[in-house]
Motif scaffolding. Sequence first.
Motif, mmCIF file in Angstrom:
data_model
loop_
_atom_site.group_PDB
_atom_site.id
_atom_site.type_symbol
_atom_site.label_atom_id
_atom_site.label_comp_id
_atom_site.label_asym_id
_atom_site.label_seq_id
_atom_site.Cartn_x
_atom_site.Cartn_y
_atom_site.Cartn_z
ATOM 1 N N MET A 167 0.842 -1.187 0.000
ATOM 2 C CA MET A 167 0.000 0.000 0.000
ATOM 3 C C MET A 167 0.878 1.238 0.000
ATOM 4 O O MET A 167 1.858 1.331 0.741
ATOM 5 N N ALA A 168 0.567 2.197 -0.823
ATOM 6 C CA ALA A 168 1.337 3.431 -0.886
ATOM 7 C C ALA A 168 1.092 4.248 0.376
ATOM 8 O O ALA A 168 0.061 4.131 1.030
ATOM 9 N N LYS A 169 2.047 5.086 0.704
ATOM 10 C CA LYS A 169 1.944 5.949 1.882
ATOM 11 C C LYS A 169 0.812 6.963 1.696
ATOM 12 O O LYS A 169 0.715 7.621 0.661
ATOM 13 N N ILE A 170 -0.054 7.071 2.697
ATOM 14 C CA ILE A 170 -1.185 7.998 2.661
ATOM 15 C C ILE A 170 -1.058 8.938 3.855
ATOM 16 O O ILE A 170 -0.770 8.502 4.973
ATOM 17 N N THR A 171 -1.297 10.221 3.627
ATOM 18 C CA THR A 171 -1.127 11.232 4.679
ATOM 19 C C THR A 171 -2.344 12.150 4.743
ATOM 20 O O THR A 171 -2.882 12.548 3.708
ATOM 21 N N LYS A 172 -2.740 12.462 5.978
ATOM 22 C CA LYS A 172 -3.794 13.445 6.203
ATOM 23 C C LYS A 172 -3.320 14.400 7.301
ATOM 24 O O LYS A 172 -2.768 13.955 8.316
ATOM 25 N N SER A 173 -3.548 15.691 7.104
ATOM 26 C CA SER A 173 -3.141 16.693 8.094
ATOM 27 C C SER A 173 -4.299 17.621 8.411
ATOM 28 O O SER A 173 -5.183 17.844 7.580
ATOM 29 N N PHE A 174 -4.284 18.158 9.637
ATOM 30 C CA PHE A 174 -5.302 19.135 10.030
ATOM 31 C C PHE A 174 -4.729 20.010 11.140
ATOM 32 O O PHE A 174 -3.838 19.599 11.892
ATOM 33 N N GLN A 175 -5.250 21.221 11.236
ATOM 34 C CA GLN A 175 -4.835 22.158 12.282
ATOM 35 C C GLN A 175 -5.588 21.828 13.555
ATOM 36 O O GLN A 175 -6.806 21.674 13.554
ATOM 37 N N TYR A 176 -4.858 21.736 14.668
ATOM 38 C CA TYR A 176 -5.464 21.328 15.933
ATOM 39 C C TYR A 176 -4.915 22.230 17.038
ATOM 40 O O TYR A 176 -3.875 21.957 17.622
ATOM 41 N N GLY A 177 -5.601 23.331 17.299
ATOM 42 C CA GLY A 177 -5.064 24.317 18.220
ATOM 43 C C GLY A 177 -3.904 25.033 17.557
ATOM 44 O O GLY A 177 -3.989 25.449 16.396
ATOM 45 N N LYS A 178 -2.787 25.143 18.254
ATOM 46 C CA LYS A 178 -1.616 25.838 17.712
ATOM 47 C C LYS A 178 -0.774 24.942 16.804
ATOM 48 O O LYS A 178 0.157 25.415 16.159
ATOM 49 N N HIS A 179 -1.076 23.661 16.779
ATOM 50 C CA HIS A 179 -0.211 22.706 16.083
ATOM 51 C C HIS A 179 -0.933 22.031 14.919
ATOM 52 O O HIS A 179 -2.160 21.953 14.884
ATOM 53 N N THR A 180 -0.142 21.520 14.007
ATOM 54 C CA THR A 180 -0.663 20.706 12.905
ATOM 55 C C THR A 180 -0.504 19.241 13.270
ATOM 56 O O THR A 180 0.579 18.804 13.688
ATOM 57 N N VAL A 181 -1.579 18.480 13.136
ATOM 58 C CA VAL A 181 -1.543 17.034 13.373
ATOM 59 C C VAL A 181 -1.501 16.337 12.022
ATOM 60 O O VAL A 181 -2.266 16.670 11.114
ATOM 61 N N THR A 182 -0.598 15.366 11.896
ATOM 62 C CA THR A 182 -0.464 14.599 10.651
ATOM 63 C C THR A 182 -0.643 13.118 10.952
ATOM 64 O O THR A 182 -0.059 12.601 11.915
ATOM 65 N N LEU A 183 -1.449 12.443 10.149
ATOM 66 C CA LEU A 183 -1.666 10.999 10.249
ATOM 67 C C LEU A 183 -1.138 10.345 8.984
ATOM 68 O O LEU A 183 -1.466 10.767 7.878
ATOM 69 N N GLU A 184 -0.293 9.315 9.167
ATOM 70 C CA GLU A 184 0.292 8.617 8.024
ATOM 71 C C GLU A 184 0.093 7.121 8.172
ATOM 72 O O GLU A 184 0.134 6.586 9.274
ATOM 73 N N THR A 185 -0.085 6.439 7.058
ATOM 74 C CA THR A 185 -0.157 4.981 7.059
ATOM 75 C C THR A 185 0.389 4.464 5.742
ATOM 76 O O THR A 185 0.462 5.199 4.759
ATOM 77 N N GLY A 186 0.809 3.185 5.761
ATOM 78 C CA GLY A 186 1.257 2.554 4.520
ATOM 79 C C GLY A 186 2.751 2.434 4.362
ATOM 80 O O GLY A 186 3.228 1.808 3.406
ATOM 81 N N GLU A 187 3.539 3.003 5.280
ATOM 82 C CA GLU A 187 5.000 2.936 5.133
ATOM 83 C C GLU A 187 5.668 2.122 6.233
ATOM 84 O O GLU A 187 6.606 1.378 5.979
ATOM 85 N N ILE A 188 5.167 2.236 7.467
ATOM 86 C CA ILE A 188 5.798 1.590 8.618
ATOM 87 C C ILE A 188 4.817 0.617 9.258
ATOM 88 O O ILE A 188 3.612 0.857 9.294
ATOM 89 N N ALA A 189 5.367 -0.513 9.769
ATOM 90 C CA ALA A 189 4.578 -1.539 10.476
ATOM 91 C C ALA A 189 3.477 -2.105 9.589
ATOM 92 O O ALA A 189 2.315 -2.203 9.989
ATOM 93 N N ARG A 190 3.851 -2.540 8.378
ATOM 94 C CA ARG A 190 2.851 -2.975 7.404
ATOM 95 C C ARG A 190 2.318 -4.384 7.661
ATOM 96 O O ARG A 190 1.344 -4.792 7.041
#
Length: 698
Positions: free
Chosen positions: A1-24
């Motif tokens: 599976m190719a690496k998939i990333t989603k990001s969103f602003q959460y308060g003062k910080h940006t949260v990023t969620l990734e899957t598909g590259e590690i612990a497959r």
Amino acid sequence: MAKITKSFQYGKHTVTLETGEIARQASGACIASMGDTIVLAAVVAMKEATPGKDFFPMTVDYQEKTFAAGRIPGGFFKREGRPSEKEILTCRLIDRPVRPLFPEGFTNEVQIIATVISMDPDIDPDIVSMIGASAALKLSGVPFNGPIGAARVGYQDGRYLLNPGNKELAESQLNLVVAGTAKAVLMVESEAKELSEEAMLGAVMFGHEQMQVAIKAINELVQEAGVQPWAWQSPQEDTAMNDALISEFGPLIADAYRIKEKVARQDRMTEIREMAVGKHAAEGAPEGTKERVLNIIGNIEYRTVREKILSGDPRIDGRDTRTVRPITIRTGLLPRTHGSALFTRGETQALVVTTLGTSRDAQIIDALEGERKDPFMLHYNFPPYCVGETGRVGSPKRREVGHGRLAKRAMIAVLPDMETYPYVLRVVSEITESNGSSSMATVCGTSLSLMDAGVPIKAPVAGVAMGLIKEENRFAVLTDIIGDEDHLGDMDFKVAGSASGVTALQMDIKIEGINREIMDSALKQAKEGRLHILGIMNQAISAPRAELSEYAPRIIAIKINPERIRDVIGKGGATIRALTEETGCTIDIEDDGTVKIASADNNAAQEAVRRVKQLTADVEVGMIYEGKVAKLMDFGAFVTILPGKDGLVHISQISRERVENVGDKLREGEVVRVKVLEVDKQGRIRLSIKALEEERIS
């Protein structure tokens, strides 16, 4: 599976969620990051259920790797060991909101492992771990009715803060973690500085509203990853057996739950279960029949108790929904301890003991963000005898760590300023009987025990556990729940605080969330119960005792010039070691020159103070000292007037009469009174005995 990333602003910080590259090879895995704090969350779910298991075997492990903060572990082995208290508490934060979202009857083994792999000291990994674990569960395809979101909420200057950092939390009146689904709140864990119920409810609702962006991002990640949900179906109910057991044992179970005393009720229910198994799951019955029978009996209990309460009938022990169980209190019952209290509420009892110590007794916490000392410890113990059982006694279990931490949170807001208060505090709560709400009994007992020890807390604190029974649009909020109401109900909602406001709040939901109306009702009812309990506590002891126990250490704090610390310590610690051995006192010195002297013997403490002051005193011209003749010379004598301070009495200053031989007037070791004539720029001291003789004559 190719690496998939989603990001969103959460308060003062940006949260990023990734899957598909590690612990497959895991069933589902997600790398979640907030700023420079990164957590790897991995989920493995077994495709087949283990035969014979009638419960959901999910485990959660959270681990902080020291490499995440650029550190090497201490100790001989130089690797991470058993979980710290922080790791155990974060495991519970992850577990509590996700467990209720698995369907009834799902017994496949599931393991969640969250590993901190990068750490910004200002961003706690707990919220990142909860979001990452939620994403990993959805990516695994298991029958999980999530995802959940999680948020930390602070409160300062009348406004709520979303995901404040550790520096902001130091100034905040609130540290609240809330988790929930898109529709409702599932879990709350908080510490507050006597906030109102309205402010607490607003914080929960604010956090739930803000977390929707995280839930949306997880759903988008899962959709883009093309996850295929498991084709799992709930086990079919055995209608015939269910009807037969309801008919035969329903009335017996209803009668059993009219028995008010816990042990007698449990004994009767054990008899009923044995009767049901003996009749419907006798030897030779198909495999799994016994488990089905016990499950159906459990369901009958569940429906019986709940319907009785929703219909307006008295609760199991005969109370209405708002009444607190009878309370008895004893303080000062252990003569050799520094403070003690026995708090009994119904069939729940806590023996709580306070010990006062010195700064060297503070707990050293080696956390990822660095080492620190904690001057307040609260330890909760739940021995098996308190519920009439046998079991292992040893290191604390996760539940004991969690309950102790909740009670500690409840007390922090009313403690004296621990930066200036000279004592380190350790409170131990031994649960000696339990039938629900032992953590809140610990809160009440801790407040009483601290006051009995003479600790100047700002206000007494009490706690109460609330329950909920909810069926469709009908619900009942219960004050001061017992164990069966906790087990058969839908909510465990614990609120602690003073008369001025809430200091701690913990909520766990077993159904898929509750709404604002129910939370508001529970908070108002909890306040009513808390104030009732505080009234009874105030009858036992209304203020901290004016005097400490005669067995508690007396701590005297004095200030010295920081440059003179070396004079107190001495070469290789010889001076301070001699001081502690000769006076029996404990002496602690801080870098700013604060010296804390502790002893249960006040005379010994005063002697240690006198000697420390001597060691650090400056020689003053014109002052008179008693000193010991240290050495005789042809030209005079050296006299020690202060520790490490020798001055010269010149032969011309020994007497008004002419002195030919110093030894004719003075002997080594003799104690003499001398007057300081001069201290020169090099620190050399000139003394005189003659001047005192002349003063006497004049």
